[in-house]
Design an enzyme around this catalytic site. Sequence first.
Site, PDB file in Angstrom:
ATOM      1  N   GLN A 114      39.539  34.162  32.448  1.00 36.07           N
ATOM      2  CA  GLN A 114      40.952  34.424  32.235  1.00 36.07           C
ATOM      3  C   GLN A 114      41.821  33.637  33.225  1.00 36.07           C
ATOM      4  O   GLN A 114      42.934  33.232  32.900  1.00 36.07           O
ATOM      5  CB  GLN A 114      41.238  35.926  32.377  1.00 36.07           C
ATOM      6  N   SER A 163      44.127  41.153  31.817  1.00 33.61           N
ATOM      7  CA  SER A 163      43.945  40.805  30.409  1.00 33.61           C
ATOM      8  C   SER A 163      43.642  42.036  29.555  1.00 33.61           C
ATOM      9  O   SER A 163      43.324  43.113  30.064  1.00 33.61           O
ATOM     10  CB  SER A 163      42.815  39.780  30.257  1.00 33.61           C
ATOM     11  N   LEU A 182      36.600  41.140  30.937  1.00 34.53           N
ATOM     12  CA  LEU A 182      38.034  40.870  31.006  1.00 34.53           C
ATOM     13  C   LEU A 182      38.557  41.383  32.334  1.00 34.53           C
ATOM     14  O   LEU A 182      38.183  42.479  32.772  1.00 34.53           O
ATOM     15  CB  LEU A 182      38.774  41.562  29.854  1.00 34.53           C
ATOM     16  N   ASP A 183      39.419  40.596  32.987  1.00 37.70           N
ATOM     17  CA  ASP A 183      39.980  41.063  34.239  1.00 37.70           C
ATOM     18  C   ASP A 183      41.053  42.117  33.983  1.00 37.70           C
ATOM     19  O   ASP A 183      41.409  42.414  32.836  1.00 37.70           O
ATOM     20  CB  ASP A 183      40.531  39.899  35.065  1.00 37.70           C
ATOM     21  N   THR A 184      41.558  42.690  35.050  1.00 37.89           N
ATOM     22  CA  THR A 184      42.532  43.776  34.926  1.00 37.89           C
ATOM     23  C   THR A 184      43.804  43.317  34.226  1.00 37.89           C
ATOM     24  O   THR A 184      44.421  44.073  33.467  1.00 37.89           O
ATOM     25  CB  THR A 184      42.869  44.327  36.322  1.00 37.89           C
TER      26      THR A 184
END
Length: 331
Positions: free
Chosen positions: A236, A105, A101-103
């Site tokens: 994402q 999300s 997950l990116d920052t």
Amino acid sequence: MATPAIRMFRRLEGLFCVYKPPGVHWKLVRDTIETNLLKGLSAVPSQPLPREVRFLPLEGSNCKAPKGLTLSASAVSVLSKHPLVTGPEIQQIKVGVGHRLDTFSSGVLVLAVGNGNRVLNDFYGARVTRDYTLEGEFGTATDDFSYTGRVVERSTYGHITQDKMERVLAMLEGANQNALLTYSNIDMRSQEAYEMAVRGLLGPDGKSPPIVTGLRCIRFQPPNFTLEVQCLNETQKYLCKLVHEIGLELRSTAMCKGVRRTRDGPFTLQDALTRNHWTASDVKQAIKNYHLSKKGKKHSRSRIKDVVSQLPEDKATENENETSSNKATAG
């Protein structure tokens, strides 16, 4: 014989999931859990120190005696094996990260410890689907499709109704279903395709573009709305772009205000450990629960197979009974 720390580490090997909060990088989550696991393993009581025989001066002996010292054999602890000398028994532990997950999300993040990293590769090779909740807002477009980007356009949204939005979502879902069948590389008229569809295994063969398998609106309060998405091979950034494309299809603009993963394969929000539970004891319990759920699913599947294998006989018996009853009625 395995030491208590080694036995504790073996119980930690497997898969589990945590809840990644928004604004936190996934590497920080992984490093924090690695540190907590090492602290938990270091806190395990160590085995008693080994003892060895040494010759020590006898207590009360006259050291100034002309004939020399008087020695006696004594069993003493080997201080060179003390944890304060050797350091922690386990000084490194590998925690693997699943679909990241990116920052921006948040949500379910699957992790693996030890031998669980090998299981993690097989886990994602099975084409598991993931569920997301997307928060969107009409009327604004940004350069990266999220609320953190630079605003590039503003538009009206008063003409958008829930019916119009449902039609757009149905159109996008249908287009993605066709893409799913295209990338499956399976003849849709074959028995294999039917069996895979029944078991939910129908999916792209190898790498493919992101595919949405389910899309619906669960909250519509213009300019805000909430989408529930099921997808494969997504990122994402693609999900944020999906919100942007929905706005364009509705003759407006839209940006994504939040991405939250609610399910990753068998892992759901109910299984995710929150920040206060990223400890060795909680991780061990989560891995144990996952192993128990896998055994329960295998047992239920075997029971279903037994029932299905008996169905033809039961149906044949029912057909014979119906035939005999019809003959008796005719007679």
